[in-house]
Scaffold this active site. Structure first.
Site, mmCIF file in Angstrom:
data_model
loop_
_atom_site.group_PDB
_atom_site.id
_atom_site.type_symbol
_atom_site.label_atom_id
_atom_site.label_comp_id
_atom_site.label_asym_id
_atom_site.label_seq_id
_atom_site.Cartn_x
_atom_site.Cartn_y
_atom_site.Cartn_z
ATOM 1 N N GLY A 12 0.827 -1.212 0.000
ATOM 2 C CA GLY A 12 0.000 0.000 0.000
ATOM 3 C C GLY A 12 0.854 1.252 0.000
ATOM 4 O O GLY A 12 0.580 2.198 0.743
ATOM 5 N N ARG A 15 -0.510 5.405 -1.652
ATOM 6 C CA ARG A 15 -1.208 6.556 -1.068
ATOM 7 C C ARG A 15 -0.972 6.599 0.443
ATOM 8 O O ARG A 15 -0.449 5.664 1.027
ATOM 9 C CB ARG A 15 -2.720 6.435 -1.313
ATOM 10 C CG ARG A 15 -3.095 6.430 -2.774
ATOM 11 C CD ARG A 15 -4.594 6.404 -2.985
ATOM 12 N NE ARG A 15 -5.183 5.083 -2.760
ATOM 13 C CZ ARG A 15 -6.061 4.800 -1.797
ATOM 14 N NH1 ARG A 15 -6.461 5.737 -0.959
ATOM 15 N NH2 ARG A 15 -6.535 3.572 -1.661
ATOM 16 N N ASP A 63 -2.603 -7.768 -4.979
ATOM 17 C CA ASP A 63 -3.617 -7.753 -3.919
ATOM 18 C C ASP A 63 -3.081 -8.624 -2.787
ATOM 19 O O ASP A 63 -2.993 -9.854 -2.928
ATOM 20 C CB ASP A 63 -4.934 -8.314 -4.487
ATOM 21 C CG ASP A 63 -6.026 -8.418 -3.428
ATOM 22 O OD1 ASP A 63 -5.734 -8.287 -2.224
ATOM 23 O OD2 ASP A 63 -7.182 -8.647 -3.816
ATOM 24 N N SER A 150 -3.010 -0.424 14.446
ATOM 25 C CA SER A 150 -3.909 0.713 14.714
ATOM 26 C C SER A 150 -4.242 0.738 16.195
ATOM 27 O O SER A 150 -4.145 -0.287 16.878
ATOM 28 C CB SER A 150 -5.212 0.512 13.931
ATOM 29 O OG SER A 150 -6.187 1.450 14.331
ATOM 30 N N TYR A 163 -12.775 -4.685 11.367
ATOM 31 C CA TYR A 163 -11.512 -3.936 11.319
ATOM 32 C C TYR A 163 -10.745 -4.111 12.646
ATOM 33 O O TYR A 163 -9.552 -4.394 12.658
ATOM 34 C CB TYR A 163 -11.820 -2.454 11.060
ATOM 35 C CG TYR A 163 -10.610 -1.556 10.893
ATOM 36 C CD1 TYR A 163 -9.968 -1.449 9.663
ATOM 37 C CD2 TYR A 163 -10.122 -0.794 11.955
ATOM 38 C CE1 TYR A 163 -8.872 -0.607 9.493
ATOM 39 C CE2 TYR A 163 -9.023 0.055 11.800
ATOM 40 C CZ TYR A 163 -8.405 0.145 10.565
ATOM 41 O OH TYR A 163 -7.309 0.982 10.413
ATOM 42 N N ALA A 166 -9.297 -7.643 13.066
ATOM 43 C CA ALA A 166 -8.114 -7.831 12.223
ATOM 44 C C ALA A 166 -6.899 -7.138 12.841
ATOM 45 O O ALA A 166 -5.798 -7.696 12.884
ATOM 46 C CB ALA A 166 -8.383 -7.299 10.822
ATOM 47 N N LYS A 167 -7.096 -5.925 13.345
ATOM 48 C CA LYS A 167 -5.965 -5.175 13.916
ATOM 49 C C LYS A 167 -5.478 -5.821 15.223
ATOM 50 O O LYS A 167 -4.281 -5.857 15.497
ATOM 51 C CB LYS A 167 -6.351 -3.710 14.138
ATOM 52 C CG LYS A 167 -6.594 -2.931 12.838
ATOM 53 C CD LYS A 167 -5.335 -2.858 11.977
ATOM 54 C CE LYS A 167 -5.520 -1.995 10.739
ATOM 55 N NZ LYS A 167 -4.337 -1.939 9.879
ATOM 56 N N ILE A 196 -4.969 9.574 11.672
ATOM 57 C CA ILE A 196 -4.010 10.114 10.706
ATOM 58 C C ILE A 196 -4.767 10.632 9.483
ATOM 59 O O ILE A 196 -5.682 9.955 8.987
ATOM 60 C CB ILE A 196 -3.000 9.021 10.248
ATOM 61 C CG1 ILE A 196 -2.402 8.241 11.439
ATOM 62 C CG2 ILE A 196 -1.902 9.634 9.368
ATOM 63 C CD1 ILE A 196 -1.447 8.988 12.326
HETATM 64 P P1 NDP Z 1 -5.335 4.688 2.557
HETATM 65 O O1 NDP Z 1 -6.727 4.238 2.308
HETATM 66 O O2 NDP Z 1 -5.011 6.135 2.390
HETATM 67 O O3 NDP Z 1 -4.310 3.832 1.666
HETATM 68 C C1 NDP Z 1 -4.412 2.425 1.680
HETATM 69 C C2 NDP Z 1 -3.291 1.825 0.887
HETATM 70 O O4 NDP Z 1 -3.402 0.402 0.956
HETATM 71 C C3 NDP Z 1 -3.336 2.199 -0.584
HETATM 72 O O5 NDP Z 1 -2.025 2.348 -1.055
HETATM 73 C C4 NDP Z 1 -4.017 0.989 -1.219
HETATM 74 O O6 NDP Z 1 -3.660 0.740 -2.562
HETATM 75 C C5 NDP Z 1 -3.456 -0.133 -0.366
HETATM 76 N N1 NDP Z 1 -4.287 -1.327 -0.415
HETATM 77 C C6 NDP Z 1 -5.583 -1.470 -0.060
HETATM 78 N N2 NDP Z 1 -5.972 -2.754 -0.244
HETATM 79 C C7 NDP Z 1 -4.909 -3.420 -0.730
HETATM 80 C C8 NDP Z 1 -4.698 -4.755 -1.135
HETATM 81 N N3 NDP Z 1 -5.660 -5.668 -1.073
HETATM 82 N N4 NDP Z 1 -3.471 -5.093 -1.598
HETATM 83 C C9 NDP Z 1 -2.473 -4.189 -1.692
HETATM 84 N N5 NDP Z 1 -2.627 -2.892 -1.316
HETATM 85 C C10 NDP Z 1 -3.837 -2.513 -0.850
HETATM 86 O O7 NDP Z 1 -5.011 4.206 4.038
HETATM 87 P P2 NDP Z 1 -4.036 4.802 5.152
HETATM 88 O O8 NDP Z 1 -2.792 5.296 4.542
HETATM 89 O O9 NDP Z 1 -4.839 5.693 6.016
HETATM 90 O O10 NDP Z 1 -3.749 3.479 5.998
HETATM 91 C C11 NDP Z 1 -2.578 2.690 5.873
HETATM 92 C C12 NDP Z 1 -2.568 1.680 7.005
HETATM 93 O O11 NDP Z 1 -2.592 2.359 8.243
HETATM 94 C C13 NDP Z 1 -3.778 0.744 7.000
HETATM 95 O O12 NDP Z 1 -3.386 -0.546 7.397
HETATM 96 C C14 NDP Z 1 -4.687 1.365 8.050
HETATM 97 O O13 NDP Z 1 -5.556 0.416 8.623
HETATM 98 C C15 NDP Z 1 -3.658 1.868 9.034
HETATM 99 N N6 NDP Z 1 -4.141 2.940 9.911
HETATM 100 C C16 NDP Z 1 -4.627 4.119 9.393
HETATM 101 C C17 NDP Z 1 -5.068 5.105 10.245
HETATM 102 C C18 NDP Z 1 -5.600 6.408 9.771
HETATM 103 O O14 NDP Z 1 -6.121 7.174 10.609
HETATM 104 N N7 NDP Z 1 -5.516 6.761 8.508
HETATM 105 C C19 NDP Z 1 -5.026 4.917 11.713
HETATM 106 C C20 NDP Z 1 -4.483 3.649 12.138
HETATM 107 C C21 NDP Z 1 -4.056 2.705 11.247
HETATM 108 P P3 NDP Z 1 -4.479 1.401 -3.779
HETATM 109 O O15 NDP Z 1 -4.012 2.824 -3.811
HETATM 110 O O16 NDP Z 1 -4.087 0.634 -4.976
HETATM 111 O O17 NDP Z 1 -5.914 1.285 -3.412
#
Ligand code: NDP
Length: 259
Positions: A12, A15, A63, A150, A163, A166-167, A196
């Site tokens: 991931g 983004r 994926d 998380s 969610y 899983a965490k 975040i």
């Molecule tokens: P975003 O939704 O901004 O980005 C998610 C990223 O994960 C993207 O790059 C996306 O790829 C990728 N992704 C999603 N599904 C898959 C998959 N099946 N296989 C490969 N890549 C995948 O999320 P965040 O940056 O906010 O979150 C990142 C991590 O941090 C997550 O695990 C989230 O649970 C955790 N987190 C986030 C918090 C927050 O407040 N934002 C707080 C605590 C934890 P694509 O661009 O191709 O969709």
């Protein structure tokens, strides 16, 4: 061994938090494999941003919820950069719809577990096996695995139970791999971000603006992706050579209980 020929795989990385981590590592001289699921353009932007600053990066579509894709991810990273020194299990999804646990569906549960828990679990297994034969780095380790979990690992939100489950599973996964991989000189860490500012939280921005302003977190501001990236960089740089299984809270102090 210099940092220049060390390789990190960020799931991931297209983004949000993953992009900040990929960029920080790329700017620090790491070769970076930027994984994404569907946002090819965003992943390419991350790669080009790193390249523009003189770094080496490569985007890989996979994926992480699928077994064949996980294998491809590791194989392609090693094929491209020669080896793997750091896995950052960052990719994760929120439920498509927040639903009370009395109503929530099995489909949502299965997908959340597949991507947010089973993916990182078996990717860690593959990564550890790929790292085993590396020469030791500056921290005397042959590799490190960092998982972005998380505050939901221990905070009950009844409208996204899948969610949270899983965490919470990632917390035990970190302990398991830390215990098993210590003898192989692989460090294993869990980073627990709080709230975040990313696409994931964009839809609930106003709700959290108010909660934060009212003191939900002792540090009264939104966390930024870079706050998480800095913690990953500290591990990558070998600052925690005698620690493993450690949980690092990057949450503005959310985990503190105050009266
Ligand atoms: P975003 O939704 O901004 O980005 C998610 C990223 O994960 C993207 O790059 C996306 O790829 C990728 N992704 C999603 N599904 C898959 C998959 N099946 N296989 C490969 N890549 C995948 O999320 P965040 O940056 O906010 O979150 C990142 C991590 O941090 C997550 O695990 C989230 O649970 C955790 N987190 C986030 C918090 C927050 O407040 N934002 C707080 C605590 C934890 P694509 O661009 O191709 O969709």
């Amino acid at each position: 061994m210099t940092i220049e020929n060390r390789t990190a795989l960020i799931t991931g990385g297209s983004r949000g938090i993953g992009r900040a981590i990929a960029t920080a590592l790329g700017f620090a001289g790491w070769n970076v494999a930027v994984n994404y699921a569907s946002s090819a353009a965003a992943a390419q932007e991350t790669v080009e941003h790193i390249a523009a600053h003189g770094g080496q990066a490569h985007a890989i579509r996979a994926d992480i919820g699928r077994s064949a894709d996980r294998k491809l991810l590791i194989t392609e990273t090693v094929a491209r950069f020669g080896k793997l020194d750091l896995l950052v299990n960052n990719a994760g999804i929120a439920p498509t719809q927040r639903m009370d646990i009395l109503e929530a569906t099995e489909e949502s549960f299965d997908r959340l577990i597949e991507v947010n828990l089973k993916g990182p679990y078996f990717l860690s297994q593959l990564a550890a096996n790929a790292m085993k034969s590396n020469a030791p780095g500056p921290d005397q380790r042959v590799g490190n695995i960092v998982t972005i979990s998380s505050i939901s690992a221990y905070t009950a939100s009844v409208n996204r139970g899948d969610y949270c489950v899983a965490k919470a599973g990632l917390a035990m996964m970190t302990k398991l791999f830390a215990a098993r991989l210590a003898e192989l000189n692989i460090g294993v860490f869990e980073i627990r971000p709080g709230i975040i500012a990313t696409d994931m939280t964009a839809g609930v921005k106003e709700k959290y603006d108010t909660l934060i302003a009212n003191g939900l977190t002792p540090i009264r501001r939104w966390g930024q992706p870079d706050d998480v990236a800095r913690a990953v960089l500290a591990i990558a740089e070998g600052r925690f050579a005698f620690s493993t299984g450690q949980v690092i809270d990057v949450d503005g102090g959310f985990h503190l209980r105050t009266l």
